[in-house]
Design an enzyme around this catalytic site. Structure first.
Site, PDB file in Angstrom:
ATOM      1  N   ARG A 151      -3.536 -62.071  34.538  1.00 59.31           N
ATOM      2  CA  ARG A 151      -4.351 -62.082  33.327  1.00 59.31           C
ATOM      3  C   ARG A 151      -3.725 -62.943  32.241  1.00 59.31           C
ATOM      4  O   ARG A 151      -4.434 -63.643  31.500  1.00 59.31           O
ATOM      5  CB  ARG A 151      -4.558 -60.647  32.849  1.00 59.31           C
ATOM      6  CG  ARG A 151      -5.464 -60.502  31.633  1.00 59.31           C
ATOM      7  CD  ARG A 151      -4.652 -60.135  30.429  1.00 59.31           C
ATOM      8  NE  ARG A 151      -5.440 -60.064  29.220  1.00 59.31           N
ATOM      9  CZ  ARG A 151      -4.934 -59.786  28.032  1.00 59.31           C
ATOM     10  NH1 ARG A 151      -3.639 -59.532  27.910  1.00 59.31           N
ATOM     11  NH2 ARG A 151      -5.699 -59.765  26.965  1.00 59.31           N
TER      12      ARG A 151
ATOM     13  N   ASP B  60     -16.294 -47.286  21.594  1.00 59.76           N
ATOM     14  CA  ASP B  60     -16.224 -46.594  20.312  1.00 59.76           C
ATOM     15  C   ASP B  60     -16.717 -47.529  19.214  1.00 59.76           C
ATOM     16  O   ASP B  60     -16.225 -48.652  19.064  1.00 59.76           O
ATOM     17  CB  ASP B  60     -14.782 -46.159  20.025  1.00 59.76           C
ATOM     18  CG  ASP B  60     -14.665 -45.350  18.740  1.00 59.76           C
ATOM     19  OD1 ASP B  60     -15.603 -44.589  18.449  1.00 59.76           O
ATOM     20  OD2 ASP B  60     -13.646 -45.489  18.028  1.00 59.76           O
TER      21      ASP B  60
ATOM     22  N   GLN C 152     -19.422 -56.054  22.426  1.00 63.97           N
ATOM     23  CA  GLN C 152     -18.442 -55.479  21.502  1.00 63.97           C
ATOM     24  C   GLN C 152     -18.735 -55.893  20.065  1.00 63.97           C
ATOM     25  O   GLN C 152     -18.606 -55.078  19.140  1.00 63.97           O
ATOM     26  CB  GLN C 152     -17.029 -55.911  21.910  1.00 63.97           C
ATOM     27  CG  GLN C 152     -16.528 -55.232  23.178  1.00 63.97           C
ATOM     28  CD  GLN C 152     -15.223 -55.834  23.691  1.00 63.97           C
ATOM     29  OE1 GLN C 152     -14.898 -56.991  23.414  1.00 63.97           O
ATOM     30  NE2 GLN C 152     -14.469 -55.046  24.449  1.00 63.97           N
TER      31      GLN C 152
ATOM     32  N   SER D 207     -15.100 -45.805  31.576  1.00 64.83           N
ATOM     33  CA  SER D 207     -14.636 -45.557  30.208  1.00 64.83           C
ATOM     34  C   SER D 207     -13.189 -46.015  30.090  1.00 64.83           C
ATOM     35  O   SER D 207     -12.356 -45.664  30.932  1.00 64.83           O
ATOM     36  CB  SER D 207     -14.756 -44.063  29.879  1.00 64.83           C
ATOM     37  OG  SER D 207     -14.203 -43.794  28.606  1.00 64.83           O
ATOM     38  N   ASN D 208     -12.916 -46.795  29.066  1.00 69.48           N
ATOM     39  CA  ASN D 208     -11.558 -47.319  28.868  1.00 69.48           C
ATOM     40  C   ASN D 208     -10.883 -46.575  27.730  1.00 69.48           C
ATOM     41  O   ASN D 208     -10.817 -47.048  26.597  1.00 69.48           O
ATOM     42  CB  ASN D 208     -11.629 -48.820  28.582  1.00 69.48           C
ATOM     43  CG  ASN D 208     -10.260 -49.470  28.516  1.00 69.48           C
ATOM     44  OD1 ASN D 208      -9.266 -48.869  28.907  1.00 69.48           O
ATOM     45  ND2 ASN D 208     -10.204 -50.689  28.024  1.00 69.48           N
TER      46      ASN D 208
ATOM     47  N   GLY E 283      -6.797 -45.283  31.973  1.00 73.05           N
ATOM     48  CA  GLY E 283      -5.777 -44.882  31.017  1.00 73.05           C
ATOM     49  C   GLY E 283      -4.995 -46.087  30.502  1.00 73.05           C
ATOM     50  O   GLY E 283      -5.358 -47.244  30.732  1.00 73.05           O
TER      51      GLY E 283
ATOM     52  N   ILE F  95      -2.039 -48.786  30.279  1.00 73.18           N
ATOM     53  CA  ILE F  95      -1.090 -49.447  31.174  1.00 73.18           C
ATOM     54  C   ILE F  95       0.313 -49.255  30.601  1.00 73.18           C
ATOM     55  O   ILE F  95       0.600 -49.681  29.482  1.00 73.18           O
ATOM     56  CB  ILE F  95      -1.411 -50.943  31.329  1.00 73.18           C
ATOM     57  CG1 ILE F  95      -2.772 -51.132  32.013  1.00 73.18           C
ATOM     58  CG2 ILE F  95      -0.322 -51.644  32.134  1.00 73.18           C
ATOM     59  CD1 ILE F  95      -3.170 -52.582  32.210  1.00 73.18           C
TER      60      ILE F  95
ATOM     61  N   HIS G 120     -20.498 -33.700  43.145  1.00 77.19           N
ATOM     62  CA  HIS G 120     -20.087 -33.142  44.433  1.00 77.19           C
ATOM     63  C   HIS G 120     -21.273 -32.702  45.278  1.00 77.19           C
ATOM     64  O   HIS G 120     -21.102 -32.323  46.443  1.00 77.19           O
ATOM     65  CB  HIS G 120     -19.130 -31.964  44.210  1.00 77.19           C
ATOM     66  CG  HIS G 120     -18.060 -31.865  45.255  1.00 77.19           C
ATOM     67  ND1 HIS G 120     -18.053 -32.647  46.381  1.00 77.19           N
ATOM     68  CD2 HIS G 120     -16.962 -31.073  45.356  1.00 77.19           C
ATOM     69  CE1 HIS G 120     -16.999 -32.359  47.125  1.00 77.19           C
ATOM     70  NE2 HIS G 120     -16.318 -31.391  46.521  1.00 77.19           N
TER      71      HIS G 120
ATOM     72  N   ASP H  15     -18.694 -36.682  48.583  1.00 80.21           N
ATOM     73  CA  ASP H  15     -17.546 -35.861  48.966  1.00 80.21           C
ATOM     74  C   ASP H  15     -16.251 -36.514  48.494  1.00 80.21           C
ATOM     75  O   ASP H  15     -16.225 -37.683  48.091  1.00 80.21           O
ATOM     76  CB  ASP H  15     -17.521 -35.653  50.481  1.00 80.21           C
ATOM     77  CG  ASP H  15     -17.575 -36.960  51.253  1.00 80.21           C
ATOM     78  OD1 ASP H  15     -16.745 -37.846  50.978  1.00 80.21           O
ATOM     79  OD2 ASP H  15     -18.470 -37.106  52.122  1.00 80.21           O
TER      80      ASP H  15
END
Length: 477
Positions: A287, A345, A374, A395-396, A420, A422, A448, A452
């Protein structure tokens, strides 16, 4: 002779009947007008009858109720966020009236009439129902001119002639709010733009042609890394803290109401959770290299576009995760398009704009669209089309902080992921050495009833392979 007189009387009755029907039609067509009647005497084969003609006079201005029409997506009520007009303002067709906030998006309401605003029915932050009146507008009617009906006095005379109505209309520019925003952005006078649309409507292409730019350039997001410094006098800053002295009750509206509805439905779904760690050191290095290339093209490249592309490849491998379950739990629909929602957000709260057809887009195209969404989210300009049609969601939460979470599925979707932060952590290599490693924590939730645990785990491992070795993405693009 008797037959001829009977025939003449019958013709006269038919003409009289035609006159009555003609009069009724004209009265119905000009109900709001004041009528002036004059009589013309005509003789047909010796039988006299009367024919009435009409002349319209300019009517008085009338007040119409401008109602909140159905804006789609099952929306039944909205909250007034801002008025663009006040009592006494003159408005034209397509002028902005107000901005409303539904439980899904912010929508700008435009006028359907030319006239003067006489009354606003709601204050800011009040709730308006679909079908209720928003404003009263005094409509400015144009003057209609109708010629009299004339006829010759003999049976061989020519038929009655009715002159077409001519309407004097006030010159105005017909276009949409989106085109007006582009014109305002580039400081363009719409009256100077050559219109190619129907009825003289100015289209987006007309404005872009006037500016001699293409459509892609009109949607460019400004490079936020370039900032022009300005000399600002230094003043002492004071922090104001609001101290609440008593309880306060506020209505639940807007995006908060949407969250109440969607989460109430979501908690009826039996969730299955799975969490894992991805070692993304190579992704971080890749990146950093690609970020410079993207910046040269005016695109801000984050990790998310690469993750979204990897997720799309995973959905192609496990299409059940890109499906939807009907309310009766009897049919499962596999979605052909990978429309991935990205939780975001904004000042208006949590929203989930959708990047559509990710399977057909490159990583740079995904990054460009994400930049635009954004920017719209920060400015509160996300529309219904930006927020609808999602088939899968990521979702970040890592941009705020945190590692593991338990994301909640957005019905009728059947799966969702949460990223989550890094972190740089020590990890053992295959040789037993301890090395500095970039670790991404990922959490998944699935319905569910139809998915599965094995399927969810295989999908996670499939994505893990792409993100831990990002060069393998090239093989499947």
């Amino acid at each position: 002779m008797t037959f001829f007189l009977r025939k003449s009387a019958m013709n006269a009755r038919n003409v009289n009947r035609f006159r009555k029907v003609y009069t009724l039609v004209n009265i119905e067509s000009h109900r709001s007008y004041s009528l002036k009647t004059k009589t013309i005497k005509i003789s047909i084969v010796g039988v006299p009858f009367k024919l009435s003609s009409f002349h319209t006079s300019c009517p008085a201005n009338t007040t119409v109720a401008f109602k909140l029409s159905d804006i789609g997506e099952g929306i039944r009520e909205v909250v007034i966020k801002e008025w663009f007009v006040k009592v006494g303002d003159k408005v034209q067709q397509y002028d902005n009236i107000c901005e409303v906030q539904s439980d899904k998006a912010a929508v700008t309401i435009t006028s359907r009439y030319d006239g003067v605003v006489k009354r606003l029915y709601y204050e800011v932050d009040q709730t308006a129902l679909v079908g209720n009146t928003l404003v009263d507008i005094e409509v400015e009617n144009a003057e209609d001119e109708v010629a009299d009906v004339t006829s010759d006095s003999t049976a061989e005379s020519s038929p009655t002639t009715l002159t077409k109505i001519s309407t004097n209309q006030r010159a105005k520019v017909l276009t949409t709010p989106a085109v007006r925003r582009i014109a305002a952005q580039f400081d363009v006078d719409l009256s100077a733009v050559k219109a190619s649309g129907r009825n003289g409507r100015v289209l987006k292409e007309d404005v872009l042609s006037h500016l001699n730019i293409n459509a892609e350039k009109s949607n460019e997001v400004p490079d936020m890394s370039v900032v022009t410094a300005a000399s600002i006098p230094m003043i002492p800053a004071y922090i104001e803290t609001e101290i609440m002295l008593e309880d306060r009750t506020v209505p639940i509206s807007g995006f908060t109401r949407a969250m109440v509805k969607s989460m109430t439905e979501a908690m009826k779904i039996p969730h299955f959770g799975l969490s894992d760690e991805y070692e993304v050191t190579k992704l971080v290095e890749s990146r950093e290299m690609l970020k410079t290339i993207a910046q040269e093209k005016g695109i801000r490249l984050t990790y998310l576009p690469i993750i979204l592309k990897a997720a799309s490849l995973g959905l192609s491998k496990f299409p059940i995760l890109n499906s939807s379950l009907d309310s009766s739990c009897e049919h499962l629909t596999y979605k052909a398009s990978h429309n991935i929602g990205v939780a975001m957000d904004t000042p208006n709260g949590l929203v989930v704009p959708v990047i559509k057809n990710v399977q057909n887009k490159t990583i740079l195209e995904i990054a460009r669209e994400l930049n635009i969404l954004q920017k719209k989210g920060s400015n509160g300009q996300l529309g219904l089309s930006d927020l609808s049609g999602g088939t899968f969601t990521i979702s970040n939460i890592g941009i705020i902080g945190g590692t593991y979470t338990k994301p909640v599925i957005l019905p009728p979707q059947v799966a969702i992921g949460a990223l989550g932060k890094i972190q740089v952590l020590p990890r053992f290599t295959s040789n037993g050495d301890v090395a500095k490693t970039h670790v991404l924590t990922v959490s998944w939730s699935a319905d569910h009833r139809v998915i599965d645990g094995v399927t969810m785990a295989r999908f996670s491992n499939y994505m893990k392979g792409y993100l831990e070795n990002p060069l393998t993405l090239i093989l499947d693009l």
